[in-house]
Design a protein around this motif. Structure first.
Motif, PDB file in Angstrom:
ATOM      1  N   PRO A   6      40.668  20.900  38.662  1.00 53.21           N
ATOM      2  CA  PRO A   6      41.768  21.710  38.876  1.00 53.21           C
ATOM      3  C   PRO A   6      41.872  23.315  38.161  1.00 53.21           C
ATOM      4  O   PRO A   6      42.700  23.852  37.945  1.00 53.21           O
ATOM      5  CB  PRO A   6      42.880  20.818  37.754  1.00 53.21           C
ATOM      6  CG  PRO A   6      41.682  20.023  36.861  1.00 53.21           C
ATOM      7  CD  PRO A   6      40.550  19.964  37.593  1.00 53.21           C
ATOM      8  N   TYR A   7      40.677  23.356  37.598  1.00 55.54           N
ATOM      9  CA  TYR A   7      40.633  24.824  37.114  1.00 55.54           C
ATOM     10  C   TYR A   7      39.968  25.902  38.180  1.00 55.54           C
ATOM     11  O   TYR A   7      39.156  25.621  38.689  1.00 55.54           O
ATOM     12  CB  TYR A   7      39.542  24.871  35.954  1.00 55.54           C
ATOM     13  CG  TYR A   7      40.110  23.924  34.638  1.00 55.54           C
ATOM     14  CD1 TYR A   7      41.114  24.126  33.962  1.00 55.54           C
ATOM     15  CD2 TYR A   7      39.027  22.800  34.776  1.00 55.54           C
ATOM     16  CE1 TYR A   7      41.364  22.856  33.136  1.00 55.54           C
ATOM     17  CE2 TYR A   7      39.459  21.508  33.649  1.00 55.54           C
ATOM     18  CZ  TYR A   7      40.772  22.016  32.970  1.00 55.54           C
ATOM     19  OH  TYR A   7      40.853  20.956  31.870  1.00 55.54           O
ATOM     20  N   GLU A   8      40.440  26.920  38.045  1.00 56.76           N
ATOM     21  CA  GLU A   8      40.055  28.124  38.645  1.00 56.76           C
ATOM     22  C   GLU A   8      38.783  28.647  38.046  1.00 56.76           C
ATOM     23  O   GLU A   8      38.793  28.572  36.966  1.00 56.76           O
ATOM     24  CB  GLU A   8      40.941  29.006  39.222  1.00 56.76           C
ATOM     25  CG  GLU A   8      42.299  28.698  40.116  1.00 56.76           C
ATOM     26  CD  GLU A   8      41.675  28.431  41.588  1.00 56.76           C
ATOM     27  OE1 GLU A   8      40.814  28.931  42.156  1.00 56.76           O
ATOM     28  OE2 GLU A   8      42.099  27.425  41.873  1.00 56.76           O
ATOM     29  N   GLU A   9      38.052  29.694  38.714  1.00 54.62           N
ATOM     30  CA  GLU A   9      36.846  29.979  38.037  1.00 54.62           C
ATOM     31  C   GLU A   9      36.995  31.093  36.933  1.00 54.62           C
ATOM     32  O   GLU A   9      36.300  30.868  35.721  1.00 54.62           O
ATOM     33  CB  GLU A   9      36.043  30.805  38.882  1.00 54.62           C
ATOM     34  CG  GLU A   9      34.549  31.119  38.541  1.00 54.62           C
ATOM     35  CD  GLU A   9      33.665  31.568  39.720  1.00 54.62           C
ATOM     36  OE1 GLU A   9      33.415  32.619  39.648  1.00 54.62           O
ATOM     37  OE2 GLU A   9      33.054  30.570  40.121  1.00 54.62           O
ATOM     38  N   GLU A  10      38.150  31.674  36.999  1.00 54.58           N
ATOM     39  CA  GLU A  10      38.558  32.643  35.977  1.00 54.58           C
ATOM     40  C   GLU A  10      38.814  31.729  34.753  1.00 54.58           C
ATOM     41  O   GLU A  10      38.620  32.177  33.541  1.00 54.58           O
ATOM     42  CB  GLU A  10      39.870  33.650  36.140  1.00 54.58           C
ATOM     43  CG  GLU A  10      40.117  34.613  35.282  1.00 54.58           C
ATOM     44  CD  GLU A  10      41.251  35.501  35.799  1.00 54.58           C
ATOM     45  OE1 GLU A  10      42.184  35.728  35.123  1.00 54.58           O
ATOM     46  OE2 GLU A  10      40.910  35.943  36.971  1.00 54.58           O
TER      47      GLU A  10
END
Length: 184
Positions: A6-10
Motif C-alpha cells: 500500500p506504500y508508494e516509493e516516496e
C-alpha cells in the motif's frame, strides 16, 4: 516478481529514513531479484552473489537518513551494486599500470586467454537477439531502458533476454572452463 504494497516509493523512503524495518523489508523484496541477478552474472558463485546483495542492502540501511534526497531508488541501489561489484572484480583481477588485468604467471595468462576464447564462443552460441542484447548491455554499457528503446522492445523483454543470455553463458563456461582447468 513485483512486491505490491500500500506504500508508494516516496512514502517507503520516508519511513525507512525514520528507521522502519518492516518497510525496509518491502524495499528489499522489491529490489532483491535485480541486485541478485546483477551479482550472480559477475561473481563466481551464488554464495558470493548473496553476500554482495546483503552488503548492498546493509549500505542502504546504513545510509537511510539520505533516502529523502533520492529521486530514483532503483537507480541508486543499482549504482551501489555496480560499485561493490567493481570493487570485488578489482580485488579478483587487479589492473597493471596500463589498465589491463594484471596477470602474474604464464599459467594465469593461458587461463585468462582461454577463458576469453570460451566466452567469445559462448556468445556466438546465443540466439541473435540474446547476442545483440548482451553486446549492448555488457560491451557497450546500455541500460535496459536504452536497449528497449533502441530495439523497440519492452524493458522486461530486454531483461529477460539478457538473463537468458547470461544463464546460457554461465552454463557453457561451467562445462567448458572446468574441463580446461582439469586439463591444465
Amino acid at each position: 516478481m513485483p512486491v505490491n504494497t500500500p506504500y508508494e516509493e516516496e512514502e517507503i523512503l520516508r519511513r525507512i529514513a525514520l528507521g522502519d524495518e518492516k518497510v525496509f523489508h518491502i524495499l528489499y523484496l522489491r529490489h532483491f531479484s535485480k541486485v541478485y541477478a546483477m551479482a550472480v552474472s559477475y561473481l563466481p558463485d551464488a554464495v558470493a552473489a548473496q553476500d554482495m546483495v546483503q552488503e548492498v542492502f546493509a549500505r542502504v540501511w546504513l545510509h537511510r537518513q539520505k533516502l529523502h534526497g533520492i529521486l530514483n531508488i532503483e537507480a541508486w541501489i543499482i549504482a551501489i551494486s555496480r560499485n561493490l561489484l567493481m570493487n570485488e572484480l578489482r580485488k579478483a583481477y587487479p589492473l597493471d599500470v596500463a589498465g589491463h588485468v594484471a596477470i602474474n604467471s604464464t599459467q594465469d595468462t593461458l587461463n585468462y586467454r582461454e577463458l576469453e576464447k570460451l566466452l567469445a564462443i559462448a556468445i556466438t552460441m546465443l540466439s541473435s537477439r540474446q547476442q545483440e542484447i548482451y553486446r549492448l548491455s555488457r560491451q557497450e554499457g546500455y541500460s535496459h531502458k536504452q536497449i528497449a528503446e533502441r530495439l523497440g522492445i519492452s524493458v522486461d523483454m530486454s531483461r529477460e533476454h539478457l538473463s537468458k543470455a547470461l544463464k546460457n553463458i554461465r552454463i557453457f563456461l561451467a562445462g567448458k572452463y572446468s574441463q580446461v582447468s582439469i586439463a591444465s
